[in-house]
Design an enzyme around this catalytic site. Structure first.
Site, short mmCIF file in Angstrom:
data_model
loop_
_atom_site.label_atom_id
_atom_site.label_comp_id
_atom_site.label_asym_id
_atom_site.label_seq_id
_atom_site.Cartn_x
_atom_site.Cartn_y
_atom_site.Cartn_z
CG HIS A 75 15.26 -15.16 -138.11
ND1 HIS A 75 14.73 -13.53 -138.03
CD2 HIS A 75 14.43 -15.82 -137.47
CE1 HIS A 75 13.33 -13.40 -137.72
NE2 HIS A 75 13.30 -14.70 -138.18
CG ASP A 78 17.23 -10.32 -133.89
OD1 ASP A 78 16.85 -8.32 -133.66
OD2 ASP A 78 16.22 -9.52 -135.07
#
Length: 105
Positions: A75, A78
């Site tokens: 995450h 990203d």
């Protein structure tokens, strides 16, 4: 500092960078290119902070001190990539606003 705290720092820096980049775009829309430039510089600084954290994690892994690849780490990566892309694209958009504003003179 725990691995989770380190990872959250990447997310925070990436989020700050993305927010600064979009603020720069808003400034450019209003024709305030000095503010836009300053905000893009601030976005770049936040991205640099996130990269420094990322590089430390990579160095740790290269030294045999790897960490588990978690959904949180993915995450964070990203978020960082999205922030970099946003900053780069917004920089180009601001250049287009500048070109367009010269035609208004």
């Amino acid at each position: 500092m725990s691995d989770e705290q380190i990872i959250f720092n990447v997310i925070v820096c990436a989020g700050n960078a993305r927010a600064k980049a979009f603020a720069a775009l808003e400034a450019a829309k209003k024709g305030d290119f000095n503010s836009a430039s300053s905000l893009l510089s601030e976005a770049a600084e936040e991205i640099l902070k996130a990269h420094e954290i990322q590089n430390k994690l990579i160095s740790r892994e290269a030294n045999g001190e790897g960490m588990n690849v978690t959904l949180l780490l993915a995450h964070a990566e990203d978020h960082l990539m999205a922030a970099i892309l946003a900053k780069d694209l917004i920089s180009e958009m601001i250049d287009l606003y500048k070109i367009n504003s010269k035609g208004d003179d």
